[in-house]
Design an enzyme around this catalytic site. Structure first.
Site, PDB file in Angstrom:
ATOM      1  N   HIS A 193       0.802  -1.216   0.000  1.00 50.45           N
ATOM      2  CA  HIS A 193       0.000   0.000   0.000  1.00 50.45           C
ATOM      3  C   HIS A 193       0.833   1.263   0.000  1.00 50.45           C
ATOM      4  CE1 HIS A 193      -4.531  -0.261   0.584  1.00 50.45           C
ATOM      5  NE2 HIS A 193      -4.119  -1.049  -0.374  1.00 50.45           N
ATOM      6  N   ARG A 337     -15.217   0.106  -5.702  1.00 48.39           N
ATOM      7  CA  ARG A 337     -15.086  -1.138  -4.953  1.00 48.39           C
ATOM      8  C   ARG A 337     -15.357  -0.855  -3.481  1.00 48.39           C
ATOM      9  NH1 ARG A 337      -9.349  -3.998  -4.751  1.00 48.39           N
ATOM     10  NH2 ARG A 337      -8.884  -2.337  -3.285  1.00 48.39           N
ATOM     11  N   GLU A 439     -10.737 -12.582  -7.463  1.00 47.43           N
ATOM     12  CA  GLU A 439      -9.386 -12.481  -6.904  1.00 47.43           C
ATOM     13  C   GLU A 439      -8.929 -13.774  -6.264  1.00 47.43           C
ATOM     14  OE1 GLU A 439      -8.707  -8.381  -4.994  1.00 47.43           O
ATOM     15  OE2 GLU A 439     -10.780  -8.882  -4.536  1.00 47.43           O
ATOM     16  N   ASN A 462      -3.590  -8.791  -8.854  1.00 45.13           N
ATOM     17  CA  ASN A 462      -2.590  -8.895  -7.777  1.00 45.13           C
ATOM     18  C   ASN A 462      -2.945  -9.987  -6.789  1.00 45.13           C
ATOM     19  OD1 ASN A 462      -1.363  -6.704  -8.866  1.00 45.13           O
ATOM     20  ND2 ASN A 462      -2.005  -5.255  -7.289  1.00 45.13           N
ATOM     21  N   ASP A 463      -4.150  -9.888  -6.251  1.00 43.27           N
ATOM     22  CA  ASP A 463      -4.545 -10.879  -5.260  1.00 43.27           C
ATOM     23  C   ASP A 463      -4.704 -12.259  -5.885  1.00 43.27           C
ATOM     24  OD1 ASP A 463      -4.415  -9.676  -2.811  1.00 43.27           O
ATOM     25  OD2 ASP A 463      -6.416  -8.800  -2.915  1.00 43.27           O
ATOM     26  N   ARG A 473       3.330 -11.333  -1.958  1.00 40.65           N
ATOM     27  CA  ARG A 473       3.962 -10.431  -2.919  1.00 40.65           C
ATOM     28  C   ARG A 473       4.893  -9.418  -2.258  1.00 40.65           C
ATOM     29  NH1 ARG A 473      -2.011  -7.911  -4.095  1.00 40.65           N
ATOM     30  NH2 ARG A 473      -2.113  -6.599  -2.269  1.00 40.65           N
ATOM     31  N   CYS A 510      -8.462  -5.329 -13.640  1.00 39.30           N
ATOM     32  CA  CYS A 510      -7.831  -4.196 -12.998  1.00 39.30           C
ATOM     33  C   CYS A 510      -6.723  -4.787 -12.153  1.00 39.30           C
ATOM     34  CB  CYS A 510      -8.813  -3.412 -12.155  1.00 39.30           C
ATOM     35  SG  CYS A 510      -9.530  -4.347 -10.821  1.00 39.30           S
TER      36      CYS A 510
END
Lengths: 590, 94
Positions: A193, A337, A439, A462-463, A473, A510
């Protein structure tokens, strides 16, 4: 004399080339200076404690005087911290601990605060973490004062390159406001993040250079090339000159790309791929527009919670934020989201989780379904804003859905909100879509079922990569094994695309995968017509798409799906599309 | 000896008796000479101590009992109860 042209290799996570002076954020270790005292020392320790209190109070007063009167909340928080420092109960307990347990002031403070912390942890409440961090901030300040250590978070001068071991998302927000030119962070994965925030501020950043905070000192001249991950400390005149030339070329390339970015991404054989933007803050709409985004594919609402944690339950917060988003956007659709908190994304510094494995724990939609009041405040806020302004299409999606039950429960909460709003006399616009974020491998496997109840799918790459490969990751030791183009993941995505097409619902991707030219090509080759990515990457990917033929990409993708390794797949694409891929990236000539 | 004044009041603001609300409570409690105590379930807090109030672990929906003893006790309990009813005057501009 310093060594000239000292090279360091790291991972460039946010592109850009900059030259600047290093600003090393040094954090002295809060070492435990616990010691026992003899009874003759008791009064001395109590005096030390009282002096530290006074100093702490004065420091906060100074910071308070510097913030403008408009910033009511930071002011209140600082005053609350001051009040904690002045608190009689706290003082009484610390002094008693010094007196009866014969320990020094540092130890007594820690012991006392530990008791409060235990008390706060005894209840399950989302605000508790903040109380604990409040305590931590206050106690750290006092203990630093006792040891004569510096308490100020140094603010980097404009144009500095910030060098730090680790930065929390909150610190990054603070630093990001200072118009710095680059960052070098020792710890921090590409998708953490902290990095996501740095991306929002478009700060060129390199991560993963070991011991860099001791290798370079504040004031050292640095060349930071985040495109190649290279850092050069104390470059000589020739080197600086060489980089200046590179920077100008890169800049010219970027400007040229930007000029083209408003046009659609149409392949040579006339197929159009829609490119949208991922954003974290409403004011990024501007960047989305200027980089040629054709919609908002992902608005992450977590930062809204992080920055206004105390008010997250208040639907007005969500109402105002969504309204601002809707009012400032001319591109459509807007995809919001619902909050994706927990795991590595918990807003507060303190170790939120006593969960043994937060990534597999209470997070995201699981947390939302357990704390329905928060989800409801958010959904009601979003819906009320949309009732007021529905000039663009609205899409709402739920993150980390793993089962039909979860998605249906989330939808139930949504319908509860709709019914309430109808009863309250509102007209609900009918162009709202409710979608699933894909995800988890389980979601891919049941995507045929999920598609029957979803208005759209959005793959969170990503997830999906992390959960499919079982690889954290953010763990530097294994991050080279994090392969978004792993054949297993491609199969999961392929299956999901098929389910969406069968059910005739839109599907987009995304997530950072789409920023990689090869990955973008494979996704398009598998039938994805919508990609969403951070604004900065949009011009590059649009350029890539304009340079290829969809039919050929589809053919190569078909071959790629038969291959056994990610490496093989990457090589196959480089062989076939080298020029287009290279052309979309920054190129330098020496 | 002065009479004990007391009032029961339910917390309405979303954060409960959290740092900022507790701060505002203490600021108001300090305007009175009376001794002020706040009760929540089995816990008792000194109404003029932020740490002690935070330690009550009181959230939205919890019922608090405020007691005051002293010359201005009657006024103290009514002012403090109203403050809680007004969500500590913190959320009105949201």
């Amino acid at each position: 004399m310093k060594i000239k042209n000292q090279y360091y290799q790291g991972n460039g996570v946010i592109p850009g080339i900059v030259i600047g002076r290093a600003f090393v954020i040094e954090r002295e270790k809060d070492t435990d200076t616990h010691s026992h005292i003899v009874s003759q020392q008791v009064e001395i320790e109590i005096d030390r404690f009282k002096n530290a209190l006074k100093k702490g109070f004065d420091e906060l007063e100074m910071i308070k005087n510097k913030i403008s009167a408009d910033h009511k909340d930071p002011g209140h928080i600082l005053e609350a911290h001051q009040m904690m420092i002045q608190d009689e109960e706290l003082q009484k307990q610390v002094i008693e601990t010094i007196r009866h347990e014969l320990v020094n002031a540092e130890w007594a403070i820690n012991k006392t605060l530990e008791k409060w912390k235990t008390l706060f942890l005894s209840v399950d409440d989302e605000y508790m973490q903040e109380r604990i961090s409040d305590l931590k901030f206050v106690s750290r300040r006092l203990i630093r004062n006792l040891s004569g250590k510096n308490n100020y978070i140094a603010q980097p001068p404009p144009d500095a390159i910030v060098v730090a071991k680790e930065l929390s998302p909150a610190e990054t927000i603070q630093i990001g406001k200072n118009a710095i030119s680059g960052m070098v962070i020792e710890k921090g994965g590409k998708t953490s993040h902290t990095i996501i925030i740095a991306k929002a501020f478009e700060i060129p950043t390199i991560v993963g250079i070991k011991n860099i905070t001791t290798e370079v000192g504040t004031g050292d001249l640095l060349l930071l090339d985040a495109n190649s991950g290279q850092l050069i400390a104390n470059p000589d005149v020739e080197m600086v000159q060489k980089y200046r030339t590179r920077m100008h070329k890169a800049l010219a390339f970027e400007q040229n790309l930007l000029k083209q970015s408003a046009k659609p991404a149409k392949t040579k054989d006339d197929y159009t791929i829609k490119i949208s933007a991922n954003i974290d803050f409403v004011n990024e709409i501007e960047a989305a527009n200027s980089h040629g985004a054709e919609g908002i594919g992902l608005y992450r609402t977590e930062f809204l919670f992080i920055n206004n944690f105390r008010d997250a339950l208040d639907e007005k917060l969500h109402f105002k934020d969504t309204l601002k988003l809707l009012e400032s956007s001319s591109i459509s659709p807007i995809t919001i989201r619902t909050f994706d908190l927990g795991g590595d994304k918990f807003p507060l510094e303190a170790d939120f989780s006593n969960e043994p494995n937060p990534a597999l724990g209470l997070r995201s939609i699981r947390l939302a379904l357990k704390e329905r009041t928060i989800l409801k405040s958010q959904l009601r806020g979003i819906l009320r804003a949309y009732i007021k302004n529905h000039s663009v299409e609205l899409r709402i999606m739920f993150p980390l859905v793993g089962s039909m039950e979860e998605f249906l429960s989330a939808k139930e909460v949504y319908w509860e909100c709709i019914n309430e709003l109808l009863q309250e006399g509102h007209d609900i616009p009918d162009n709202i879509s409710i979608g699933t974020m894909i995800e988890l491998p389980s979601a891919c496997m049941i995507s045929d079922h999920l598609a029957t109840k979803s208005d759209f799918f959005s793959i969170g790459s990503n997830d999906l990569t992390q959960y499919s490969l079982g690889i954290d990751r953010n763990n530097d030791m294994i991050s080279d094994l994090y392969q978004p183009l792993h054949p297993g993941i491609l199969r999961l995505i392929k299956r999901t695309i098929k389910s969406a097409k069968n059910a005739k619902i839109p599907i987009s991707v995304c997530g950072d995968t789409a920023t990689d030219p090869i990955a973008a090509l494979i996704l398009i080759g598998m039938g994805i017509e919508n990609l969403s990515m951070p604004p900065a990457y949009i011009p590059h990917i649009k350029k890539l798409i304009r340079n290829i033929e969809l039919r050929k990409v589809e053919k190569i993708t078909e071959q790629a799906l038969e291959m056994q390794t990610a490496k093989g797949i990457i090589q196959l694409f480089i062989k076939n599309f080298e020029e287009a891929i290279d052309d979309s990236r920054l190129k330098y000539s020496e | 000896m002065s009479k004990i004044h007391e009032v029961e009041v339910t917390i309405k603001n979303s954060q409960g008796l959290h740092a900022r609300p507790a701060k505002v409570f203490v600021e108001n409690a300090n305007k009175f000479e009376s001794e002020i105590e706040v009760f929540h379930k089995d816990a008792i807090a000194n109404g003029k101590s932020i740490m002690s109030l935070l330690g009550l672990l009181a959230f939205k929906g919890c019922t608090l009992k405020i007691t005051a003893v002293g010359e201005d006790a009657a006024e103290a309990v009514s002012v403090l109860a109203e403050l809680i009813n007004n969500k500590f005057n913190l959320e009105e501009n949201n």
